[in-house]
Design a protein around this motif. Structure first.
Motif, short mmCIF file in Angstrom:
data_model
loop_
_atom_site.label_atom_id
_atom_site.label_comp_id
_atom_site.label_asym_id
_atom_site.label_seq_id
_atom_site.Cartn_x
_atom_site.Cartn_y
_atom_site.Cartn_z
N ARG A 1 0.68 -1.43 -0.09
CA ARG A 1 -0.02 0.11 -0.05
C ARG A 1 0.70 1.23 0.07
O ARG A 1 0.03 2.43 -0.15
CB ARG A 1 -0.85 -0.16 1.17
CG ARG A 1 -1.83 -1.29 1.13
CD ARG A 1 -3.20 -0.82 1.96
NE ARG A 1 -4.25 -1.91 1.72
CZ ARG A 1 -5.17 -1.92 1.15
NH1 ARG A 1 -5.45 -0.97 0.05
NH2 ARG A 1 -5.90 -2.74 1.14
N VAL A 2 2.26 1.22 0.35
CA VAL A 2 3.05 2.25 0.36
C VAL A 2 4.01 2.43 -0.52
O VAL A 2 5.24 2.67 -0.63
CB VAL A 2 3.55 2.52 1.79
CG1 VAL A 2 2.53 2.92 2.87
CG2 VAL A 2 4.37 1.06 2.14
N LYS A 3 3.82 1.46 -1.87
CA LYS A 3 4.84 1.40 -3.09
C LYS A 3 4.43 2.62 -3.94
O LYS A 3 3.67 3.73 -3.55
CB LYS A 3 4.42 0.10 -3.80
CG LYS A 3 5.16 -0.92 -2.92
CD LYS A 3 6.60 -0.86 -2.80
CE LYS A 3 6.96 -2.13 -2.07
NZ LYS A 3 8.59 -2.19 -1.98
N GLU A 4 4.83 2.75 -5.06
CA GLU A 4 4.70 3.71 -6.01
C GLU A 4 3.15 4.08 -6.29
O GLU A 4 2.81 5.19 -6.55
CB GLU A 4 5.00 3.38 -7.40
CG GLU A 4 6.61 3.44 -7.71
CD GLU A 4 7.28 1.94 -7.34
OE1 GLU A 4 8.41 2.07 -7.76
OE2 GLU A 4 6.80 1.34 -6.19
N SER A 5 2.27 3.06 -5.96
CA SER A 5 0.82 3.63 -5.90
C SER A 5 0.43 2.47 -4.45
O SER A 5 1.08 1.65 -4.19
CB SER A 5 -0.08 3.26 -6.91
OG SER A 5 0.29 1.78 -7.43
N ASP A 6 -0.98 2.71 -4.25
CA ASP A 6 -1.37 1.69 -3.34
C ASP A 6 -1.95 0.69 -4.06
O ASP A 6 -3.01 0.24 -4.88
CB ASP A 6 -2.77 2.17 -2.68
CG ASP A 6 -3.37 1.11 -1.85
OD1 ASP A 6 -3.10 -0.07 -1.96
OD2 ASP A 6 -4.28 1.51 -1.04
N ARG A 7 -0.81 -0.43 -4.49
CA ARG A 7 -0.94 -1.54 -5.26
C ARG A 7 -2.16 -2.61 -5.16
O ARG A 7 -2.52 -3.14 -5.92
CB ARG A 7 0.41 -2.39 -5.56
CG ARG A 7 1.50 -1.58 -6.24
CD ARG A 7 2.67 -2.06 -6.28
NE ARG A 7 3.76 -1.30 -7.11
CZ ARG A 7 5.36 -1.46 -7.08
NH1 ARG A 7 5.78 -2.26 -6.32
NH2 ARG A 7 5.81 -0.71 -7.87
#
Length: 441
Positions: free
Chosen positions: A345-351
């Protein structure tokens, strides 16, 4: 903002190599920049993220150049030798550049302003800033601990004995990198082992660093202020990039692909174990060690995948590969349940949320969980037909490009440009193998 449109595959076969490992490439620029003398790197990933790291190290005093033969040279300034840049450091979409360099800067008496694109500016940095403030660094951050950030490194940095609150190689590495220019001994304890490229490279460069495995996880001990030695690095192919080819070749009937010289660090290969648990036909060939990192060739053929209810490995060994694994589950027969993925959830987007939305829009039955996703496979082709919002996330874009090979109706990816951050040759390589992909203005 070019769109990417999928169409039916004509085949999926051949022998390829994938770009250099992104994690190792970042460190291949950062750490030699703190050595004294020239380091040489072969196989560096020349994506936008790694080039942002190179630009940042130049701005802080290191000399980083690409040579005529395609290799790269880094002339370092020595531990403690970084200088304040005369410009704002723009890291684009690269969370790795940002978080690791926050660590390096923390124990240098310099001031650095840093920013990034809209996606990176939305991502929390407090998990890294909090331990670095205990080292003595100061931060002036935007609301919620986000970029833009001004970091003021410590004049008299303090060593830490730090236990990571989550499984994060970036947090661990940031603390270790801060420890490089800190007197005394820095200790990092992690309950779950995370990718260890930083530890391996520091050891190869002569740092006094030890790793102890025990029943409670790993303890990494680093003696500060080493004289790092220059190094020659051969960057293996990125398993995270290879994952897209592995999944595509697993779900496309009749596929037969060999991927050469892929990094096989045991803390990074969970995607292979997960796919094999689903019934994938993957052989590991010609395994060897090059420059302290395990590498091998991967031979993958099309197979009828089955859903899985539990993973055979810890999620941390494949955290970046879950978006494309969700796509494999969408094509598989039966239900798959993936949990323990809060980090997504804290990657380039909330994956988790973005993948759930994209899969549902293309006719796949999904249930979003707090820490993961439940996917009901279609047992073959998915309906498709929708446009997917990537939210500037390269792995979302590539995952749906793979899924589109097994879609009844074309899948449209709203923006293909983020792919440049990690896998610039993705579209051409997939097309050469026989995938149906086309860029549209």
């Amino acid at each position: 903002m070019p769109k990417l449109l999928t169409s039916p595959f004509t085949a999926f076969e051949g022998q390829i190599s994938v770009p250099g490992d992104k994690s190792i490439s970042h460190r291949s620029i950062m750490l030699p920049a703190l050595a004294v003398g020239e380091s040489r790197i072969v196989g560096l990933l020349e994506g936008e993220d790694v080039l942002a790291t190179a630009d940042a190290m130049r701005a802080m005093g290191a000399r980083v150049e690409k040579q005529a033969d395609g290799s790269w040279s880094v002339w370092g300034v020595g531990v403690g030798g970084l200088t304040s840049p005369d410009k704002v450091l723009d890291f684009g979409n690269s969370g790795t550049s940002t978080r690791l360099l926050m660590g390096l800067i923390a124990s240098h008496d310099i001031t650095v302003m840093m920013t990034g694109d809209a996606s990176l500016r939305s991502r929390p940095m407090s998990r890294v800033m909090n331990p670095l403030m205990s080292v003595g660094a100061q931060f002036v951050a935007s609301e919620g601990g986000r970029l833009p950030v001004t970091e003021i490194g410590a004049k008299m940095p303090l060593p830490l004995d730090y236990t990571t609150p989550m499984a994060s190689a970036q947090v661990k590495s940031a603390v270790l990198l801060a420890g490089l220019n800190t007197p005394g001994t820095t200790i990092v304890r992690e309950a779950v082992s995370t990718r260890d490229h930083t530890e391996r490279m520091l050891k190869a460069m002569g740092a006094d660093i030890t790793v102890e495995e025990n029943g409670q996880g790993r303890t990494i001990t680093l003696v500060g202020q080493p004289e790092l030695q220059p190094i020659s690095i051969i960057v293996p192919g990125d398993i995270s990039s290879a994952a897209f080819i592995l999944v595509a070749a697993s779900i496309i009937p009749g596929a037969d692909v060999m991927i050469s010289h892929v990094g096989m660090n045991p803390l990074r290969t969970g995607i292979i174990a997960a796919l094999q648990a689903m019934g994938a036909d993957i052989d590991i060939l010609n395994a060897k060690t090059v420059g302290g990192e395990e590498v091998a060739d991967l031979h993958v053929r099309g197979a009828a995948l089955k859903g899985i209810s539990s993973l055979p490995v810890d999620p941390s060994t494949m955290i970046d590969e879950f978006p494309v694994l969700f796509c494999a589950a969408a094509v598989a027969e039966g239900e798959s349940v993936f949990t323990g993925l809060e980090e997504m959830r804290v990657k380039e987007s909330d994956r988790i949320a973005v993948m759930a939305a994209g899969l549902a829009a293309n006719g796949v039955q999904v249930e979003e969980l707090e820490d993961g996703l439940k996917v009901t496979g279609c047992g073959g082709k998915v309906p498709g037909g929708a446009e997917v919002a990537t939210h500037l996330d390269h792995r979302i874009a590539m995952s749906f490009a793979v899924l589109g090979q097994m879609a009844v109706k074309p899948i449209t990816i709203d923006d293909a440009s983020p792919i440049q951050t990690s896998f610039p040759t993705f579209v051409s390589l997939m097309s050469d193998l026989g995938a149906g992909l086309s860029l549209q203005a």
